[in-house]
Design an enzyme around this catalytic site. Structure first.
Site, PDB file in Angstrom:
ATOM      1  N   ALA A  62       0.854  -1.188   0.000  1.00  0.00           N
ATOM      2  CA  ALA A  62       0.000   0.000   0.000  1.00  0.00           C
ATOM      3  C   ALA A  62       0.894   1.245   0.000  1.00  0.00           C
ATOM      4  CB  ALA A  62      -0.903  -0.008   1.226  1.00  0.00           C
ATOM      5  N   GLY A 108       0.721  -4.938   1.119  1.00  0.00           N
ATOM      6  CA  GLY A 108      -0.364  -5.049   0.141  1.00  0.00           C
ATOM      7  C   GLY A 108       0.061  -5.729  -1.153  1.00  0.00           C
ATOM      8  N   GLU A 111      -0.286  -9.253  -0.369  1.00  0.00           N
ATOM      9  CA  GLU A 111      -1.717  -9.538  -0.205  1.00  0.00           C
ATOM     10  C   GLU A 111      -2.383  -9.659  -1.576  1.00  0.00           C
ATOM     11  OE1 GLU A 111      -2.080  -6.211   2.628  1.00  0.00           O
ATOM     12  OE2 GLU A 111      -3.048  -7.649   3.965  1.00  0.00           O
ATOM     13  N   GLU A 131       3.944  -4.897   7.876  1.00  0.00           N
ATOM     14  CA  GLU A 131       3.140  -3.791   8.420  1.00  0.00           C
ATOM     15  C   GLU A 131       3.429  -3.490   9.891  1.00  0.00           C
ATOM     16  OE1 GLU A 131       2.023  -6.087   6.367  1.00  0.00           O
ATOM     17  OE2 GLU A 131       0.604  -5.239   4.919  1.00  0.00           O
TER      18      GLU A 131
HETATM   19  C1  LIG Z   1      -3.176  -2.686   4.108  1.00  0.00           C
HETATM   20  C2  LIG Z   1      -1.829  -2.705   3.514  1.00  0.00           C
HETATM   21  C3  LIG Z   1      -0.771  -2.099   4.192  1.00  0.00           C
HETATM   22  C4  LIG Z   1       0.565  -2.023   3.556  1.00  0.00           C
HETATM   23  O1  LIG Z   1       0.820  -2.572   2.511  1.00  0.00           O
HETATM   24  S1  LIG Z   1       1.701  -1.066   4.372  1.00  0.00           S
HETATM   25  C5  LIG Z   1       3.144  -1.088   3.339  1.00  0.00           C
HETATM   26  C6  LIG Z   1       3.917  -2.359   3.501  1.00  0.00           C
HETATM   27  N1  LIG Z   1       5.130  -2.279   2.750  1.00  0.00           N
HETATM   28  C7  LIG Z   1       6.301  -1.871   3.279  1.00  0.00           C
HETATM   29  O2  LIG Z   1       6.387  -1.548   4.467  1.00  0.00           O
HETATM   30  C8  LIG Z   1       7.478  -1.816   2.351  1.00  0.00           C
HETATM   31  C9  LIG Z   1       8.149  -0.471   2.434  1.00  0.00           C
HETATM   32  N2  LIG Z   1       9.274  -0.390   1.551  1.00  0.00           N
HETATM   33  C10 LIG Z   1      10.478  -0.943   1.825  1.00  0.00           C
HETATM   34  O3  LIG Z   1      10.672  -1.658   2.778  1.00  0.00           O
HETATM   35  C11 LIG Z   1      11.596  -0.636   0.874  1.00  0.00           C
HETATM   36  O4  LIG Z   1      11.295   0.556   0.208  1.00  0.00           O
HETATM   37  C12 LIG Z   1      11.870  -1.734  -0.168  1.00  0.00           C
HETATM   38  C13 LIG Z   1      12.376  -2.996   0.544  1.00  0.00           C
HETATM   39  C14 LIG Z   1      10.645  -2.071  -1.004  1.00  0.00           C
HETATM   40  C15 LIG Z   1      12.991  -1.253  -1.133  1.00  0.00           C
HETATM   41  O5  LIG Z   1      14.083  -0.787  -0.401  1.00  0.00           O
HETATM   42  P1  LIG Z   1      15.257   0.006  -1.174  1.00  0.00           P
HETATM   43  O6  LIG Z   1      15.758  -0.810  -2.282  1.00  0.00           O
HETATM   44  O7  LIG Z   1      16.260   0.404  -0.098  1.00  0.00           O
HETATM   45  O8  LIG Z   1      14.571   1.292  -1.804  1.00  0.00           O
HETATM   46  P2  LIG Z   1      13.893   2.553  -1.059  1.00  0.00           P
HETATM   47  O9  LIG Z   1      14.780   3.733  -1.240  1.00  0.00           O
HETATM   48  O10 LIG Z   1      13.474   2.211   0.338  1.00  0.00           O
HETATM   49  O11 LIG Z   1      12.535   2.713  -1.910  1.00  0.00           O
HETATM   50  C16 LIG Z   1      12.558   3.185  -3.219  1.00  0.00           C
HETATM   51  C17 LIG Z   1      11.474   4.238  -3.356  1.00  0.00           C
HETATM   52  O12 LIG Z   1      10.204   3.566  -3.230  1.00  0.00           O
HETATM   53  C18 LIG Z   1       9.429   4.225  -2.240  1.00  0.00           C
HETATM   54  N3  LIG Z   1       8.557   3.221  -1.588  1.00  0.00           N
HETATM   55  C19 LIG Z   1       8.909   1.961  -1.235  1.00  0.00           C
HETATM   56  N4  LIG Z   1       7.870   1.330  -0.683  1.00  0.00           N
HETATM   57  C20 LIG Z   1       6.839   2.215  -0.701  1.00  0.00           C
HETATM   58  C21 LIG Z   1       5.484   2.130  -0.270  1.00  0.00           C
HETATM   59  N5  LIG Z   1       4.963   1.011   0.267  1.00  0.00           N
HETATM   60  N6  LIG Z   1       4.708   3.223  -0.415  1.00  0.00           N
HETATM   61  C22 LIG Z   1       5.203   4.350  -0.976  1.00  0.00           C
HETATM   62  N7  LIG Z   1       6.477   4.469  -1.399  1.00  0.00           N
HETATM   63  C23 LIG Z   1       7.275   3.413  -1.269  1.00  0.00           C
HETATM   64  C24 LIG Z   1      10.446   4.812  -1.286  1.00  0.00           C
HETATM   65  O13 LIG Z   1       9.875   5.842  -0.542  1.00  0.00           O
HETATM   66  C25 LIG Z   1      11.486   5.284  -2.253  1.00  0.00           C
HETATM   67  O14 LIG Z   1      11.019   6.487  -2.838  1.00  0.00           O
HETATM   68  P3  LIG Z   1      11.994   7.758  -2.982  1.00  0.00           P
HETATM   69  O15 LIG Z   1      13.088   7.294  -3.889  1.00  0.00           O
HETATM   70  O16 LIG Z   1      11.114   8.801  -3.587  1.00  0.00           O
HETATM   71  O17 LIG Z   1      12.481   8.078  -1.632  1.00  0.00           O
END
Ligand code: A1D88
Length: 257
Positions: A62, A108, A111, A131
């Site tokens: 998400a 998500g 999911e 999450e």
């Molecule tokens: C009901 C449902 C609830 C949910 O789904 S809650 C969300 C659950 N997901 C997460 O918590 C994952 C969050 N993301 C991460 O852990 C990491 O990211 C990754 C492992 C996917 C990748 O890590 P890396 O390779 O170090 O890249 P990076 O610099 O962290 O991310 C690249 C760009 O992608 C954006 N991004 C990553 N995940 C999300 C997300 N879930 N929502 C919005 N943006 C996201 C970041 O911010 C950044 O962006 P910028 O380069 O502009 O800083």
């Protein structure tokens, strides 16, 4: 379409998430997917759907940035309900949906992949429900679907540690069907989609109904449905064609009737 690209070839619609940088599933992306599924449902050129993500990830979940626009409890509950409905639409879809997962399927993103009928994963992909790292819980039915795939103990560990498992581990745990080197992912998933697309859509949709019945109905009710659908499929044109082709030692030509 703003966030999804669709390419239909030989009865397979390949749907690509295209929302850089992480294919985060904002409300708008989920709405677009829901609308697209409605279109593909009635499209006779499509017998199988293959979902994958452009760029580094399948989907990182998400849209966490969108979360900052949500204040009220009811709004958050509604966000979860809306997401759950899309995953349910995928699971109940009358055509097979295959997820080809590379990079990461987190939150998500996982999911959504769990709402698909089959998951082919890159060996090095990361799959998880992180999450709790955000102080939240999964909300797109992940607590329930993950538990069905991997059991309560492993689901608890994955949620409570917030740590992902690899594609290889996902296969060992029953969460994914097959793990392949990342560079072969699309080729392998497409080959599987093409194989499935050669079967009769009549028997495929009956098995989809029965697979879902296995989740929602008691055994004895579900096998009654199986007998009824066996009768329906048996007298279909494709049912007759399949049996006749076997007798005549040739390949069947299924028309979807
Ligand atoms: C009901 C449902 C609830 C949910 O789904 S809650 C969300 C659950 N997901 C997460 O918590 C994952 C969050 N993301 C991460 O852990 C990491 O990211 C990754 C492992 C996917 C990748 O890590 P890396 O390779 O170090 O890249 P990076 O610099 O962290 O991310 C690249 C760009 O992608 C954006 N991004 C990553 N995940 C999300 C997300 N879930 N929502 C919005 N943006 C996201 C970041 O911010 C950044 O962006 P910028 O380069 O502009 O800083």
């Amino acid at each position: 379409m703003e966030f999804l690209k669709v390419n239909t070839e030989e009865l397979v619609a390949t749907v690509t998430f295209s929302r850089p940088p992480a294919n985060a599933l904002s409300s708008a992306v989920l709405k677009e997917l829901s609308k697209l599924l409605d279109q593909l449902k009635d499209d006779e050129r499509v017998r199988v759907i293959l979902l994958h993500g452009e760029g580094r990830f399948f989907s990182a979940g998400a849209d966490i940035k969108e979360f900052t626009t949500i204040g009220a409890r009811e709004q958050a509950t509604e966000l979860a309900r809306a997401g759950q409905q899309v995953m349910e639409k995928l699971e109940q879809f009358p055509k097979p949906v295959i997820a080809a997962i590379h990079g990461a399927a987190l939150g998500g993103g996982l999911e959504l992949a769990m709402g698909c009928h089959i998951r082919i994963v890159a060996e090095n992909a990361k799959l998880g429900l992180p999450e709790l790292q955000l102080g939240l819980i999964p909300g797109f039915a992940g607590t329930q679907r993950l538990t069905r795939y991997v059991g309560i103990g492993k689901a608890a560990e994955m949620m409570w540690t917030a740590e992902p498992i690899t594609g290889v581990e996902a296969v060992q745990w029953g969460l994914a069907n097959k793990a392949v080197p990342e560079e072969q992912l699309l080729q392998e998933a497409s080959a599987l989609a093409n194989k499935i697309a050669q079967k009769s859509p009549v028997s495929i949709s009956a098995t989809l109904e029965l697979l879902n019945a296995a989740k929602s109905q008691p055994f004895h009710e579900a096998v009654q449905l199986e007998a009824e659908l066996f009768g329906k499929v048996f007298v279909s044109e494709d049912g007759k064609e399949g049996v006749q082709a076997f007798i005549e030692k040739r390949l069947p030509q299924f028309q979807g009737k």
